[in-house]
Design a protein around this motif. Structure first.
Motif, mmCIF file in Angstrom:
data_model
loop_
_atom_site.group_PDB
_atom_site.id
_atom_site.type_symbol
_atom_site.label_atom_id
_atom_site.label_comp_id
_atom_site.label_asym_id
_atom_site.label_seq_id
_atom_site.Cartn_x
_atom_site.Cartn_y
_atom_site.Cartn_z
ATOM 1 N N GLU A 51 -14.980 -111.696 -72.962
ATOM 2 C CA GLU A 51 -14.567 -111.499 -74.361
ATOM 3 C C GLU A 51 -15.062 -110.182 -74.950
ATOM 4 N N ALA A 52 -16.207 -109.723 -74.512
ATOM 5 C CA ALA A 52 -16.779 -108.480 -75.042
ATOM 6 C C ALA A 52 -15.989 -107.251 -74.593
ATOM 7 N N TYR A 53 -15.064 -107.442 -73.667
ATOM 8 C CA TYR A 53 -14.260 -106.340 -73.130
ATOM 9 C C TYR A 53 -12.790 -106.647 -73.405
ATOM 10 N N PRO A 54 -12.289 -106.267 -74.576
ATOM 11 C CA PRO A 54 -10.951 -106.685 -74.997
ATOM 12 C C PRO A 54 -9.807 -106.230 -74.090
ATOM 13 N N THR A 55 -10.011 -105.229 -73.268
ATOM 14 C CA THR A 55 -8.932 -104.741 -72.408
ATOM 15 C C THR A 55 -8.904 -105.425 -71.043
ATOM 16 N N TRP A 56 -9.804 -106.376 -70.808
ATOM 17 C CA TRP A 56 -9.867 -107.021 -69.494
ATOM 18 C C TRP A 56 -8.600 -107.826 -69.229
ATOM 19 N N ASP A 57 -8.269 -107.920 -67.969
ATOM 20 C CA ASP A 57 -7.089 -108.650 -67.541
ATOM 21 C C ASP A 57 -7.438 -109.613 -66.408
ATOM 22 N N THR A 58 -8.390 -109.199 -65.570
ATOM 23 C CA THR A 58 -8.771 -109.967 -64.391
ATOM 24 C C THR A 58 -10.295 -110.082 -64.354
ATOM 25 N N ILE A 59 -10.774 -111.235 -63.945
ATOM 26 C CA ILE A 59 -12.219 -111.413 -63.761
ATOM 27 C C ILE A 59 -12.467 -111.849 -62.319
ATOM 28 N N VAL A 60 -13.507 -111.292 -61.742
ATOM 29 C CA VAL A 60 -13.863 -111.593 -60.354
ATOM 30 C C VAL A 60 -15.315 -112.038 -60.336
ATOM 31 N N TRP A 61 -15.620 -113.066 -59.560
ATOM 32 C CA TRP A 61 -16.996 -113.540 -59.383
ATOM 33 C C TRP A 61 -17.338 -113.477 -57.906
ATOM 34 N N ILE A 62 -18.489 -112.909 -57.609
ATOM 35 C CA ILE A 62 -18.990 -112.878 -56.234
ATOM 36 C C ILE A 62 -20.398 -113.434 -56.255
ATOM 37 N N GLY A 63 -20.616 -114.471 -55.476
ATOM 38 C CA GLY A 63 -21.934 -115.072 -55.424
ATOM 39 C C GLY A 63 -22.008 -116.121 -54.337
ATOM 40 N N LYS A 64 -23.131 -116.781 -54.306
ATOM 41 C CA LYS A 64 -23.359 -117.827 -53.316
ATOM 42 C C LYS A 64 -22.762 -119.133 -53.825
ATOM 43 N N LYS A 65 -21.974 -119.772 -52.986
ATOM 44 C CA LYS A 65 -21.320 -121.027 -53.381
ATOM 45 C C LYS A 65 -22.365 -122.021 -53.900
ATOM 46 N N GLY A 66 -22.127 -122.506 -55.108
ATOM 47 C CA GLY A 66 -23.044 -123.441 -55.741
ATOM 48 C C GLY A 66 -24.240 -122.762 -56.389
ATOM 49 N N GLY A 67 -24.340 -121.452 -56.255
ATOM 50 C CA GLY A 67 -25.479 -120.704 -56.804
ATOM 51 C C GLY A 67 -25.036 -119.737 -57.887
ATOM 52 N N THR A 68 -25.715 -118.590 -57.916
ATOM 53 C CA THR A 68 -25.379 -117.582 -58.911
ATOM 54 C C THR A 68 -24.802 -116.340 -58.248
ATOM 55 N N GLY A 69 -24.159 -115.549 -59.064
ATOM 56 C CA GLY A 69 -23.563 -114.303 -58.604
ATOM 57 C C GLY A 69 -23.296 -113.410 -59.795
ATOM 58 N N ASP A 70 -22.411 -112.458 -59.612
ATOM 59 C CA ASP A 70 -22.070 -111.517 -60.672
ATOM 60 C C ASP A 70 -20.567 -111.548 -60.903
ATOM 61 N N SER A 71 -20.171 -111.227 -62.126
ATOM 62 C CA SER A 71 -18.755 -111.177 -62.474
ATOM 63 C C SER A 71 -18.382 -109.767 -62.890
ATOM 64 N N TRP A 72 -17.179 -109.361 -62.513
ATOM 65 C CA TRP A 72 -16.639 -108.058 -62.879
ATOM 66 C C TRP A 72 -15.411 -108.276 -63.735
ATOM 67 N N CYS A 73 -15.376 -107.655 -64.895
ATOM 68 C CA CYS A 73 -14.225 -107.711 -65.787
ATOM 69 C C CYS A 73 -13.398 -106.455 -65.509
ATOM 70 N N LEU A 74 -12.124 -106.661 -65.161
ATOM 71 C CA LEU A 74 -11.264 -105.551 -64.761
ATOM 72 C C LEU A 74 -10.092 -105.419 -65.733
ATOM 73 N N GLU A 75 -9.708 -104.190 -66.002
ATOM 74 C CA GLU A 75 -8.496 -103.934 -66.785
ATOM 75 C C GLU A 75 -7.507 -103.221 -65.877
ATOM 76 N N PRO A 76 -6.216 -103.377 -66.153
ATOM 77 C CA PRO A 76 -5.234 -102.644 -65.346
ATOM 78 C C PRO A 76 -5.430 -101.151 -65.547
ATOM 79 N N LEU A 77 -5.319 -100.411 -64.474
ATOM 80 C CA LEU A 77 -5.490 -98.964 -64.550
ATOM 81 C C LEU A 77 -4.214 -98.347 -65.092
ATOM 82 N N LYS A 78 -4.368 -97.528 -66.116
ATOM 83 C CA LYS A 78 -3.216 -96.839 -66.699
ATOM 84 C C LYS A 78 -2.990 -95.564 -65.933
ATOM 85 N N LYS A 79 -1.823 -95.429 -65.338
ATOM 86 C CA LYS A 79 -1.535 -94.223 -64.552
ATOM 87 C C LYS A 79 -0.508 -93.366 -65.251
#
Length: 136
Positions: free
Chosen positions: A108-136
């Motif tokens: 929510e803090a990144y209004p231009t986000w479109d996709t979110i990705v989470w990488i971590g250990k199953k059942g544990g913790t990890g990190d999330s990346w908020c991605l916006e479409p690249l404007k070309k």
């Protein structure tokens, strides 16, 4: 004859501390060798992440290729034809349960986000990346 016995005793006395020093030095060299080996392995792992473009190294402002599975996501040069998304936010320490429950609100803090990705250990913790479409 007593003069000959005394030097032999002195040689034995000086030989024993030398053996002790030698054993201690050998042990120290082993520990140093293991430490260097561990550092090389850890450094190699980090180098592999950077050289392979692993998403886990992405930071705000980096670009990511188009991907269907998270395993296929890679950091790429933003001018590359493969660049499809830009990282606008990184959220550290997200549990898998929180990601599943709050996926839509984590970025929510990144209004231009479109996709979110989470990488971590199953059942544990990890990190999330908020991605916006690249404007070309």
């Amino acid at each position: 004859m007593t003069e000959q016995v005394t030097p032999a005793v002195q040689e034995q006395e000086t030989a024993e501390p030398s053996k002790a020093k030698s054993a201690a030095a050998g042990f120290g060299k082993k520990i140093l060798g293991y430490g260097v080996g561990l550092a090389v392995v850890a450094g190699g792992g980090l180098a592999w992440q950077y050289l392979s473009g692993d998403l886990a190294i992405a930071k705000v402002g980096d670009c990511v290729n188009a991907f269907d599975k998270v395993d296929d996501a890679k950091v790429v040069d933003c001018t590359s034809a493969d660049a499809a998304n830009k990282v606008v936010g990184v959220i550290d320490g997200v549990s898998e349960a929180d990601f599943t429950a709050k996926e839509q609100s984590l970025c929510e803090a990144y209004p231009t986000w479109d996709t979110i990705v989470w990488i971590g250990k199953k059942g544990g913790t990890g990190d999330s990346w908020c991605l916006e479409p690249l404007k070309k």
